[in-house]
Scaffold this active site. Structure first.
Site, mmCIF file in Angstrom:
data_model
loop_
_atom_site.group_PDB
_atom_site.id
_atom_site.type_symbol
_atom_site.label_atom_id
_atom_site.label_comp_id
_atom_site.label_asym_id
_atom_site.label_seq_id
_atom_site.Cartn_x
_atom_site.Cartn_y
_atom_site.Cartn_z
ATOM 1 N N GLY A 27 -6.923 -1.699 2.791
ATOM 2 C CA GLY A 27 -7.559 -1.286 1.552
ATOM 3 C C GLY A 27 -8.724 -2.210 1.273
ATOM 4 O O GLY A 27 -8.836 -3.293 1.853
ATOM 5 N N TYR A 28 -9.577 -1.765 0.380
ATOM 6 C CA TYR A 28 -10.795 -2.515 0.083
ATOM 7 C C TYR A 28 -10.806 -2.955 -1.366
ATOM 8 O O TYR A 28 -10.611 -2.150 -2.271
ATOM 9 C CB TYR A 28 -12.029 -1.666 0.416
ATOM 10 C CG TYR A 28 -12.164 -1.478 1.908
ATOM 11 C CD1 TYR A 28 -12.994 -2.296 2.649
ATOM 12 C CD2 TYR A 28 -11.394 -0.540 2.579
ATOM 13 C CE1 TYR A 28 -13.086 -2.166 4.023
ATOM 14 C CE2 TYR A 28 -11.477 -0.403 3.947
ATOM 15 C CZ TYR A 28 -12.327 -1.220 4.670
ATOM 16 O OH TYR A 28 -12.403 -1.093 6.031
ATOM 17 N N ILE A 29 -11.028 -4.238 -1.571
ATOM 18 C CA ILE A 29 -11.132 -4.810 -2.911
ATOM 19 C C ILE A 29 -12.552 -4.609 -3.434
ATOM 20 O O ILE A 29 -12.751 -4.345 -4.607
ATOM 21 C CB ILE A 29 -10.760 -6.307 -2.882
ATOM 22 C CG1 ILE A 29 -9.294 -6.458 -2.469
ATOM 23 C CG2 ILE A 29 -11.027 -6.960 -4.225
ATOM 24 C CD1 ILE A 29 -8.883 -7.880 -2.170
#
Length: 162
Positions: A27-29
């Site tokens: 996932g991407y912050i």
């Protein structure tokens, strides 16, 4: 400073599968202007990775291993959309190719990457690697969050043709 130099290809046919292939969830912050902050879980450990904007086939990359509690909190608490794929590591002509078989909204997409020691390094392309997509931002994992493969309205076979 860590520099990632890689070339990326669509896979067109059977490749040597890796019996120790791992399912990756990432996932991407943060994603902004080609720069990303990513959290990845490979079934055993969590990693936090910061990638700079691509300059050709190169970009800065920094990576840290996280404690399990930190990794879980980041991946499941801050990343609302995730990408899942199975990664096969396939040796070929002196290099390790990472072949990602995507699932979920990106099912049907198979991408192979090879990391190189320099942008000028010569390497042999395996017979199962087809069209190069190193410069096509649609194939960046972070881009696949916003525009998953299932929404493209194109058959994978047509992508192979270019």
């Amino acid at each position: 400073m860590a520099l990632e130099i890689e070339r990326k290809y669509l896979v067109a046919g059977p490749f040597p599968e890796d019996p120790s292939a791992k399912t990756l969830v990432q996932g991407y912050i943060a994603r902004e202007d080609g720069r990303t902050v990513r959290v990845r879980f490979d079934g055993t450990s969590y990693k936090l990775t910061i990638k700079g904007k691509s300059e050709g086939i190169a970009r800065h990359e920094f990576e840290w291993t996280l404690e399990e509690a930190e990794g879980q909190a980041l991946l499941h608490g801050l990343c609302t959309i995730k990408i899942e794929k199975v990664r096969h590591k396939v040796p070929h002509a002196g290099f390790i190719w990472e072949v990602d078989v995507f699932s979920g909204d990106n099912a049907g997409l198979i991408v192979a990457e090879v990391e190189l020691p320099s942008a000028e390094a010569s390497f042999e392309i395996p017979s199962w690697a087809a069209r190069e997509v190193s410069d096509d931002a649609r194939f960046f994992n972070a881009a696949l969050l916003d525009t998953p493969f299932v929404t493209w309205g194109v058959a994978y076979e047509d992508l192979l043709k270019g």
